[in-house]
Design an enzyme around this catalytic site. Structure first.
Site, PDB file in Angstrom:
ATOM      1  N   HIS A 100       0.728  -1.168   0.150  1.00 44.34           N
ATOM      2  CA  HIS A 100       0.062  -0.183  -0.073  1.00 44.34           C
ATOM      3  C   HIS A 100       0.831   1.124   0.143  1.00 44.34           C
ATOM      4  O   HIS A 100       0.276   2.374  -0.331  1.00 44.34           O
ATOM      5  CB  HIS A 100      -0.910   0.012   1.311  1.00 44.34           C
ATOM      6  N   GLU A 142      -5.413 -11.871   7.371  1.00 41.72           N
ATOM      7  CA  GLU A 142      -6.297 -10.469   7.650  1.00 41.72           C
ATOM      8  C   GLU A 142      -7.564 -10.840   7.026  1.00 41.72           C
ATOM      9  O   GLU A 142      -8.328 -10.023   6.864  1.00 41.72           O
ATOM     10  CB  GLU A 142      -5.636  -9.499   6.995  1.00 41.72           C
ATOM     11  N   ASP A 202      -7.772  -4.517   7.895  1.00 42.74           N
ATOM     12  CA  ASP A 202      -8.344  -5.833   6.913  1.00 42.74           C
ATOM     13  C   ASP A 202      -9.091  -6.848   7.826  1.00 42.74           C
ATOM     14  O   ASP A 202     -10.073  -7.353   7.426  1.00 42.74           O
ATOM     15  CB  ASP A 202      -7.180  -6.473   6.339  1.00 42.74           C
TER      16      ASP A 202
END
Length: 262
Positions: free
Chosen positions: A43, A148, A174
């Site tokens: 990310h 996650e 998540d």
């Protein structure tokens, strides 16, 4: 002392988190006092070239370099190790097959299929003996499979049982999305805490390491009590915001203070 030695001794290891692919910025982050710095390719903005260059700056400041690769980029896991990373975090490891593919990229034979070529990793760590590197690298470099999703949670015992998986890392945000069927993103959601605690317990029972990202650093103590020993928190934006706010508040508080000359 290596990351492997510190985690093996049960130390709490705190990692900074880096999203900005700039070598000077990463070196400054590495000097903030964290034990480690994680370069985020999933990310964050880090890419192959920034990982290659920034690991040197992290090591220069005496911190441990970690890399989170993009989803499914197990080729980059091997690259990160060859660049000198001490651990690699792989997101969205949802099955045993995912875990096996990740482990194979992380370990030399017979545990995996990692290709030989530590031309940056050896000199950056001060190693000179290739045979010794071959014999110790599988134990000194760690693979963290991210848990996650509900699928990963259901398979966590089997994932932990895969040879070459050294630990798991929980992404609570998540995990909260998965736990609520996509309705809520809340890393502090109380409903997920028993499951998060159970993941750490399972990891430690299997002789593996438990890691987590603490979006709220005040949760580090709670996570540590659950059994997590590698705890990451923050980002460059958070570090600058907190430091900048503190400096600005100090400047403003000095205006009009007693004894100030006009």
């Amino acid at each position: 002392m290596s990351l492997a030695a510190r985690l093996g001794a049960g130390e709490a290891v705190f990692s900074a988190w880096s999203a900005i692919p700039d070598s000077l910025t990463v070196e400054l982050v590495a000097g903030l006092g964290f034990d480690a710095v994680t370069l985020d390719m999933q990310h964050g903005g880090h890419h192959e070239d920034s990982v290659l260059r920034d690991i040197a700056g992290i090591r220069l400041r005496g911190a441990h370099p970690l890399v989170r690769i993009p989803v499914g980029r197990f080729d980059m896991a091997s690259r990160a190790l060859d660049f000198g990373a001490e651990a690699v975090i792989a997101p969205m490891i949802n099955s045993v097959d995912d875990a096996r593919a990740f482990a194979a990229s992380m370990k030399y034979p017979p545990k995996g299929g990692r290709s030989w070529g530590p031309s940056f990793a050896m000199p950056r760590s001060g190693a000179t003996n290739q045979q010794n590197w071959l014999e110790t690298a599988n134990h000194e470099t760690f693979s963290f499979a991210m848990i996650e999703t509900r699928a990963a949670f259901a398979a966590v015992d089997d994932i932990l049982g895969v040879e070459g998986i050294d630990g798991v890392l929980v992404g609570p945000s998540d995990f909260s999305i998965a736990w609520t069927g996509g309705r809520v993103v809340d890393h502090t959601l109380e409903d997920i805490m028993p499951a998060i605690a159970s993941i750490a317990g399972k990891a430690r029972a299997a002789g593996r390491h438990a890691a987590i990202y603490a979006a709220d650093p005040q949760l580090a103590g709670r996570y540590h009590a659950m059994g997590y020993r590698l705890i990451a928190s923050g980002s460059e934006a958070a570090y600058m915001a907190q430091g900048g706010s503190s400096i600005l508040a100090a400047m403003r508080s000095g205006i009009g203070a007693p004894g100030q000359s006009l």
